[in-house]
Motif scaffolding. Structure first.
Motif, PDB file in Angstrom:
ATOM      1  N   PRO A   5       0.828  -1.209   0.000  1.00  0.00           N
ATOM      2  CA  PRO A   5       0.000   0.000   0.000  1.00  0.00           C
ATOM      3  C   PRO A   5       0.859   1.256   0.000  1.00  0.00           C
ATOM      4  O   PRO A   5       1.985   1.270   0.500  1.00  0.00           O
ATOM      5  CB  PRO A   5      -0.757  -0.110   1.323  1.00  0.00           C
ATOM      6  N   SER A   6       0.336   2.314  -0.543  1.00  0.00           N
ATOM      7  CA  SER A   6       0.969   3.622  -0.401  1.00  0.00           C
ATOM      8  C   SER A   6       0.717   4.148   1.004  1.00  0.00           C
ATOM      9  O   SER A   6      -0.362   3.952   1.572  1.00  0.00           O
ATOM     10  CB  SER A   6       0.393   4.609  -1.420  1.00  0.00           C
ATOM     11  N   ILE A   7       1.702   4.800   1.561  1.00  0.00           N
ATOM     12  CA  ILE A   7       1.550   5.402   2.884  1.00  0.00           C
ATOM     13  C   ILE A   7       0.479   6.484   2.864  1.00  0.00           C
ATOM     14  O   ILE A   7      -0.134   6.778   3.885  1.00  0.00           O
ATOM     15  CB  ILE A   7       2.917   5.927   3.362  1.00  0.00           C
ATOM     16  N   PHE A   8       0.233   7.067   1.695  1.00  0.00           N
ATOM     17  CA  PHE A   8      -0.800   8.095   1.577  1.00  0.00           C
ATOM     18  C   PHE A   8      -2.159   7.523   1.174  1.00  0.00           C
ATOM     19  O   PHE A   8      -3.082   8.259   0.875  1.00  0.00           O
ATOM     20  CB  PHE A   8      -0.368   9.152   0.554  1.00  0.00           C
ATOM     21  N   GLY A   9      -2.282   6.200   1.146  1.00  0.00           N
ATOM     22  CA  GLY A   9      -3.550   5.579   0.824  1.00  0.00           C
ATOM     23  C   GLY A   9      -3.578   5.001  -0.574  1.00  0.00           C
ATOM     24  O   GLY A   9      -2.933   5.512  -1.488  1.00  0.00           O
ATOM     25  N   GLY A  10      -4.332   3.907  -0.751  1.00  0.00           N
ATOM     26  CA  GLY A  10      -4.411   3.248  -2.037  1.00  0.00           C
ATOM     27  C   GLY A  10      -3.195   2.379  -2.286  1.00  0.00           C
ATOM     28  O   GLY A  10      -2.317   2.241  -1.441  1.00  0.00           O
ATOM     29  N   PRO A  11      -3.114   1.767  -3.466  1.00  0.00           N
ATOM     30  CA  PRO A  11      -1.972   0.905  -3.789  1.00  0.00           C
ATOM     31  C   PRO A  11      -0.699   1.720  -4.000  1.00  0.00           C
ATOM     32  O   PRO A  11      -0.740   2.902  -4.345  1.00  0.00           O
ATOM     33  CB  PRO A  11      -2.398   0.205  -5.078  1.00  0.00           C
ATOM     34  N   ALA A  12       0.451   1.057  -3.785  1.00  0.00           N
ATOM     35  CA  ALA A  12       1.755   1.697  -3.993  1.00  0.00           C
ATOM     36  C   ALA A  12       2.224   1.568  -5.433  1.00  0.00           C
ATOM     37  O   ALA A  12       3.407   1.749  -5.716  1.00  0.00           O
ATOM     38  CB  ALA A  12       2.791   1.100  -3.045  1.00  0.00           C
ATOM     39  N   TRP A  13       1.312   1.246  -6.335  1.00  0.00           N
ATOM     40  CA  TRP A  13       1.657   1.078  -7.744  1.00  0.00           C
ATOM     41  C   TRP A  13       0.691   1.876  -8.607  1.00  0.00           C
ATOM     42  O   TRP A  13      -0.510   1.923  -8.333  1.00  0.00           O
ATOM     43  CB  TRP A  13       1.572  -0.389  -8.152  1.00  0.00           C
ATOM     44  N   THR A  14       1.220   2.490  -9.661  1.00  0.00           N
ATOM     45  CA  THR A  14       0.393   3.169 -10.668  1.00  0.00           C
ATOM     46  C   THR A  14       0.786   2.642 -12.040  1.00  0.00           C
ATOM     47  O   THR A  14       1.976   2.487 -12.346  1.00  0.00           O
ATOM     48  CB  THR A  14       0.592   4.696 -10.593  1.00  0.00           C
ATOM     49  N   ARG A  15      -0.236   2.407 -12.869  1.00  0.00           N
ATOM     50  CA  ARG A  15       0.033   1.841 -14.189  1.00  0.00           C
ATOM     51  C   ARG A  15       0.305   2.943 -15.205  1.00  0.00           C
ATOM     52  O   ARG A  15      -0.338   4.001 -15.195  1.00  0.00           O
ATOM     53  CB  ARG A  15      -1.150   0.987 -14.649  1.00  0.00           C
ATOM     54  N   THR A  16       1.248   2.697 -16.057  1.00  0.00           N
ATOM     55  CA  THR A  16       1.597   3.644 -17.117  1.00  0.00           C
ATOM     56  C   THR A  16       0.775   3.350 -18.378  1.00  0.00           C
ATOM     57  O   THR A  16       0.088   2.320 -18.475  1.00  0.00           O
ATOM     58  CB  THR A  16       3.090   3.548 -17.466  1.00  0.00           C
ATOM     59  N   VAL A  17       0.874   4.249 -19.329  1.00  0.00           N
ATOM     60  CA  VAL A  17       0.246   4.072 -20.638  1.00  0.00           C
ATOM     61  C   VAL A  17       1.348   4.086 -21.683  1.00  0.00           C
ATOM     62  O   VAL A  17       2.179   5.003 -21.725  1.00  0.00           O
ATOM     63  CB  VAL A  17      -0.782   5.187 -20.920  1.00  0.00           C
ATOM     64  N   ASP A  18       1.390   3.058 -22.509  1.00  0.00           N
ATOM     65  CA  ASP A  18       2.420   2.972 -23.542  1.00  0.00           C
ATOM     66  C   ASP A  18       2.178   3.992 -24.654  1.00  0.00           C
ATOM     67  O   ASP A  18       1.111   4.613 -24.744  1.00  0.00           O
ATOM     68  CB  ASP A  18       2.455   1.564 -24.135  1.00  0.00           C
ATOM     69  N   ALA A  19       3.179   4.146 -25.521  1.00  0.00           N
ATOM     70  CA  ALA A  19       3.104   5.136 -26.601  1.00  0.00           C
ATOM     71  C   ALA A  19       1.933   4.874 -27.539  1.00  0.00           C
ATOM     72  O   ALA A  19       1.384   5.811 -28.144  1.00  0.00           O
ATOM     73  CB  ALA A  19       4.415   5.137 -27.393  1.00  0.00           C
ATOM     74  N   ASP A  20       1.508   3.610 -27.640  1.00  0.00           N
ATOM     75  CA  ASP A  20       0.387   3.296 -28.516  1.00  0.00           C
ATOM     76  C   ASP A  20      -0.966   3.463 -27.838  1.00  0.00           C
ATOM     77  O   ASP A  20      -2.002   3.120 -28.398  1.00  0.00           O
ATOM     78  CB  ASP A  20       0.521   1.874 -29.062  1.00  0.00           C
ATOM     79  N   GLY A  21      -0.933   3.985 -26.595  1.00  0.00           N
ATOM     80  CA  GLY A  21      -2.176   4.211 -25.874  1.00  0.00           C
ATOM     81  C   GLY A  21      -2.663   3.032 -25.073  1.00  0.00           C
ATOM     82  O   GLY A  21      -3.670   3.133 -24.353  1.00  0.00           O
ATOM     83  N   GLU A  22      -1.961   1.902 -25.154  1.00  0.00           N
ATOM     84  CA  GLU A  22      -2.355   0.713 -24.411  1.00  0.00           C
ATOM     85  C   GLU A  22      -1.790   0.757 -22.987  1.00  0.00           C
ATOM     86  O   GLU A  22      -0.725   1.336 -22.756  1.00  0.00           O
ATOM     87  CB  GLU A  22      -1.859  -0.549 -25.125  1.00  0.00           C
ATOM     88  N   PRO A  23      -2.478   0.129 -22.019  1.00  0.00           N
ATOM     89  CA  PRO A  23      -1.949   0.073 -20.654  1.00  0.00           C
ATOM     90  C   PRO A  23      -0.584  -0.612 -20.626  1.00  0.00           C
ATOM     91  O   PRO A  23      -0.382  -1.619 -21.324  1.00  0.00           O
ATOM     92  CB  PRO A  23      -2.997  -0.735 -19.895  1.00  0.00           C
ATOM     93  N   GLY A  24       0.340  -0.045 -19.833  1.00  0.00           N
ATOM     94  CA  GLY A  24       1.696  -0.567 -19.784  1.00  0.00           C
ATOM     95  C   GLY A  24       2.076  -1.129 -18.437  1.00  0.00           C
ATOM     96  O   GLY A  24       1.237  -1.645 -17.686  1.00  0.00           O
ATOM     97  N   ASP A  25       3.362  -1.024 -18.109  1.00  0.00           N
ATOM     98  CA  ASP A  25       3.864  -1.502 -16.827  1.00  0.00           C
ATOM     99  C   ASP A  25       3.405  -0.590 -15.687  1.00  0.00           C
ATOM    100  O   ASP A  25       2.894   0.508 -15.903  1.00  0.00           O
ATOM    101  CB  ASP A  25       5.395  -1.559 -16.855  1.00  0.00           C
ATOM    102  N   TRP A  26       3.651  -1.079 -14.488  1.00  0.00           N
ATOM    103  CA  TRP A  26       3.335  -0.323 -13.274  1.00  0.00           C
ATOM    104  C   TRP A  26       4.646   0.193 -12.672  1.00  0.00           C
ATOM    105  O   TRP A  26       5.702  -0.421 -12.826  1.00  0.00           O
ATOM    106  CB  TRP A  26       2.655  -1.219 -12.247  1.00  0.00           C
ATOM    107  N   TYR A  27       4.587   1.330 -11.961  1.00  0.00           N
ATOM    108  CA  TYR A  27       5.761   1.814 -11.231  1.00  0.00           C
ATOM    109  C   TYR A  27       5.414   1.956  -9.751  1.00  0.00           C
ATOM    110  O   TYR A  27       4.278   2.222  -9.362  1.00  0.00           O
ATOM    111  CB  TYR A  27       6.286   3.138 -11.803  1.00  0.00           C
ATOM    112  N   LEU A  28       6.449   1.777  -8.926  1.00  0.00           N
ATOM    113  CA  LEU A  28       6.294   1.781  -7.469  1.00  0.00           C
ATOM    114  C   LEU A  28       6.381   3.194  -6.908  1.00  0.00           C
ATOM    115  O   LEU A  28       7.262   3.967  -7.291  1.00  0.00           O
ATOM    116  CB  LEU A  28       7.386   0.912  -6.834  1.00  0.00           C
TER     117      LEU A  28
END
Length: 559
Positions: free
Chosen positions: A151-174
């Protein structure tokens, strides 16, 4: 002007260090936000207070999502606060006033606007640029679930998903904090080299040390296990101590980073210093950070969790000194800072520890009692072996502001979760300097901008000017206390003098250090002071040889 102290022992072993939350200290240009110009103008006040050094919260370039703890450029000041030339002038002028300067360093994460992270987003999956951070594929057939349950210390998950150059969902960052604060990957040599260079940049400009933000963080378990799969580990929060084997807090690998940093600092003359903000399980875990060739000091947060009870305080003091004395490190005592409820408010409630205070947030406070106990507490910690920290405004007896309207909240805790605890803005309200109405001298006369957080009208009685004119004020108590402490450092209050407990009535802490005896009455009734002693200084008036409840006194033998 007061010259920098020069002794054979390092100055930081028994220093009193004043925390400057710069955006709330003093506004020099009238925009409603504190800045370097305002701080420079108030250096005489800080010198007169009697502190030895200043710790400045982050002043680097930042989008200010988390009040500067989201850094976009570590070698440049944010325009809110001034320029690099202003910073250099401040360092020189602080030294001329006998004040050393410690900067806040934020190594766990950067801003998402940092050039590195922007490059990482543009570079895409598997790129070298992304290896400076923690990018990972999601779980599930379409990668739509976060890589771990962290979890994020500020609430919610500690990961956010990126969007690739083609507009498709990509990897997540911590991001253990806000999504705008991506965590750095400290296994990357570039990250290590960059921060060593940042250290040298500011050391070359003359700073005297660094406070390390989230010092127990930095490295992560490369296996990225779920917390649910680890026995005894819970999500907790930044202020909750992690257990041994935690996947992202208090890991052994972090200690090697500080050994490298210590070698950098030791290249410079002048007793430069590191202080760690490390929320760990107990004093024995803190000791790992302070082993030889690592860091010099670490905040001892244990007193924040202690109730206003003699046995609890004595137990925490003993545990801390036992561990730190064994490794030759000094204690560093703390009662308040920019992340916790001010102790003048905590001590004004029936339950007084930090944990209790969170649950009682917004409930009635006996402000007279809280300030009385706060004065006794600061006298207690300044009689203990080691150094102490003063959080700006505590010398005025300022309480927590718990009735700020939600419309002015800026704490990320309130942006990323709906929890109902303290909002940290309550201890960050701009200081009152003079006058009878806001802005209380925080901004220059005639400034049209209001302070970035509103000041309570009743603070007209809490201004520095008003308290300077009252010989019994908390400000004058602090000034006298720190002057007396400095005078008696070589006669019992210095770091080298051991602490010897003295038998005392129930509910009373009593100990001797050299020629000085400290009594703190935490009971409900006045107690008799020992005969043959005179009061050197007390937190409240003492007469008839009896120490009132919630009062501390330093005693020395009558001549």
């Amino acid at each position: 002007m007061r010259a920098l102290s020069s002794t054979t022992r390092p100055w930081w072993r028994d220093a009193v260090i004043y925390q400057v939350y710069i955006r709330s200290f003093a506004d020099g240009n009238g925009d409603g936000v504190g800045d370097v110009a305002g701080l420079r103008a108030r250096l005489p006040y800080l010198s007169a207070l009697g502190v030895d050094a200043l710790w400045l919260n982050p002043w680097y370039a930042s989008p200010q999502v988390d009040a500067g703890y989201d850094v976009s450029d570590y070698r440049r000041l944010d325009p809110l606060f001034g320029t690099l030339d202003d910073a250099e002038s401040l360092i020189v002028e602080a030294h001329e006033h006998g004040l050393r300067v410690i900067l806040d360093l934020v190594p766990n994460h950067t801003s998402d606007q940092h050039p590195w992270f922007q490059e990482a987003l543009a570079a895409g999956r598997g790129s070298k640029a992304r290896s400076r951070y923690h990018f990972r594929p999601g779980r599930g057939p379409d990668g739509a679930k976060p890589p771990t349950d962290w979890p994020s210390i500020f609430g919610g998950p500690a990961w956010t998903r990126t969007v690739d150059a083609d507009g498709e969902p990509g990897d997540w960052y911590l991001h253990l904090f806000a999504p705008e604060q991506p965590d750095l990957d400290w296994t990357n040599p570039e990250v290590r080299e960059e921060f060593e260079d940042i250290l040298r940049f500011w050391l070359d400009l003359g700073v005297d040390g660094f406070r390390i933000d989230v010092a127990q963080g930095l490295t992560k378990d490369p296996a990225f296990p779920d917390l649910a799969d680890l026995a005894g580990q819970t999500a907790g929060g930044m202020l909750d101590a992690a257990g041994t084997g935690h996947p992202y807090f208090d890991r052994d690998e972090t200690l090697a980073i500080y050994e490298d940093w210590r070698r950098v600092l030791d290249e410079y003359e002048g007793d430069r210093v590191f202080v760690a903000e490390a929320w760990v399980a107990d004093a024995s875990r803190i000791a790992r950070y302070l082993a030889p060739k690592r860091l010099h000091t670490a905040f001892n947060f244990g007193l924040l969790s202690c109730p206003w009870e003699a046995d609890a305080l004595r137990g925490e003091i003993d545990a801390t000194l036992r561990v730190l004395t064994g490794i030759g490190a000094p204690a560093t005592w703390v009662l308040s800072n920019h992340d916790v409820i001010r102790h003048a408010t905590r001590y004004g409630r029936a339950k007084t520890s930090l944990g209790d205070a969170k649950g009682l947030y917004g409930s009635p406070v006996d402000h007279v009692l809280g300030e009385r106990r706060a004065r006794a507490a600061v006298q207690l910690i300044n009689a203990l072996p080691g150094g102490t920290y003063v959080y700006q405004g505590e010398e005025l007896g300022l309480p927590e502001v718990e009735d700020l309207p939600p419309s002015v909240w800026q704490d990320p805790n309130r942006h990323h979760t709906a929890h109902v605890g303290p909002v940290r803005d309550g201890c960050r309200v701009p200081l009152p300097w003079s006058g009878i109405a806001p802005t209380f001298g925080f901004s220059p006369d005639g400034a049209s901008a209001q302070p970035w957080l509103p000041q309570p009208p009743e603070w007209r009685h809490r201004t520095a000017t008003a308290e300077e004119q009252d010989p019994h004020s908390t400000l004058n108590h602090y000034r006298t206390l720190l002057r007396v402490r400095r005078e008696w450092l070589h006669r019992g209050l210095g770091d080298t003098a051991p602490l010897e407990w003295i038998d005392a009535p129930a509910g009373v802490l009593a100990f001797r250090r050299g020629e000085v005896v400290c009594y703190v009455n935490l009971s409900d009734e006045a107690v008799q002071l020992p005969k043959g002693y005179r009061v050197l200084i007390a937190s409240e008036p003492v007469g008839g040889g009896r120490l009132p409840a919630d009062v501390a006194a330093w005693l020395v033998r009558q001549q």
